[in-house]
Scaffold this active site. Structure first.
Site, short mmCIF file in Angstrom:
data_model
loop_
_atom_site.label_atom_id
_atom_site.label_comp_id
_atom_site.label_asym_id
_atom_site.label_seq_id
_atom_site.Cartn_x
_atom_site.Cartn_y
_atom_site.Cartn_z
CG ASN A 110 -0.94 73.26 34.83
OD1 ASN A 110 -0.97 74.46 35.12
ND2 ASN A 110 0.17 72.56 34.83
CG HIS B 56 -24.71 72.92 18.78
ND1 HIS B 56 -25.67 73.68 19.40
CD2 HIS B 56 -23.53 73.26 19.35
CE1 HIS B 56 -25.10 74.45 20.31
NE2 HIS B 56 -23.79 74.22 20.29
N GLY C 36 -1.41 68.47 27.53
CA GLY C 36 -1.78 69.85 27.23
C GLY C 36 -2.50 70.01 25.91
CB THR D 214 -13.59 61.87 17.93
OG1 THR D 214 -12.79 60.84 17.33
CG2 THR D 214 -13.00 63.24 17.60
CE LYS D 215 -14.87 56.63 15.67
NZ LYS D 215 -15.58 56.99 14.86
#
Length: 185
Positions: free
Chosen positions: A83, A113, A140, A163-164
């Protein structure tokens, strides 16, 4: 000696200012500009641009605006839908399975980084592959972080920050995203 592009795709530190990489990003931005500024009825034109930009194995639809770094590192399976406002920082591979749906403003980031400020100030950067299985729905505003794998038949709730790795057959939500329910099979 490896090129900066080879280093980038291997997940090693690389120089994003490399002339070849800059030219490839500029080419992608030209295509993205044309896609995002095409008239709504120019369906064939938009599809042609996306097929030049990304690696699609079947039917797909992406609503503008859409943004990515290179495009050629994005591999999508059959029956894909994204979307409005999807961002894919495809400094490394983004592998998306079949029957994947993304709600508005989903962000997929392979780029990262160093967390050590001294290393970061050298301009070093690197990226990690992201893999999304088959039959996945991403809500969303979700953010998918570098190196993550999302299993098949999984739903990621809106606003989640993944994050995992998330396994197959679950509903996951939150920041950080965690499994909240396993699906019956």
């Amino acid at each position: 000696m490896r090129s900066e592009k080879e280093k980038m795709l291997a997940g090693d530190y690389y120089d994003a200012g490399d002339e070849t990489l800059v030219k490839e990003r500029e080419h992608a931005r030209e295509l993205i500009y044309d896609f995002n500024n095409a008239r709504p009825k120019e369906i064939e034109k938009k599809a042609r641009i996306l097929r030049e930009l990304i690696n699609a194995k079947g039917t797909f639809h992406i609503e503008p605006p859409f943004y990515c770094d290179y495009g050629y590192n994005i591999e999508i399976g059959d029956n894909f839908y994204a979307n409005f406002g999807c961002v894919v920082l495809d400094v490394n591979r983004v592998i998306i399975g079949d029957n994947v749906l993304m709600a508005p403003n989903v962000q997929i980031y392979t780029a990262t980084h160093p967390t050590n400020p001294k290393e970061r100030l050298t301009g070093k950067e690197f990226a990690k592959t992201i893999t999304i299985g088959d039959n996945v729905w991403i809500g969303g505003g979700a953010i998918i972080c570098p190196g993550v794998t999302i299993g098949s038949n999984t739903t990621i709730a809106a606003g989640s920050v993944v994050t995992k790795n998330i396994p197959d057959n679950v509903i996951a939500a939150g920041n950080p995203c965690k499994v909240i329910r396993r699906l019956q099979r």
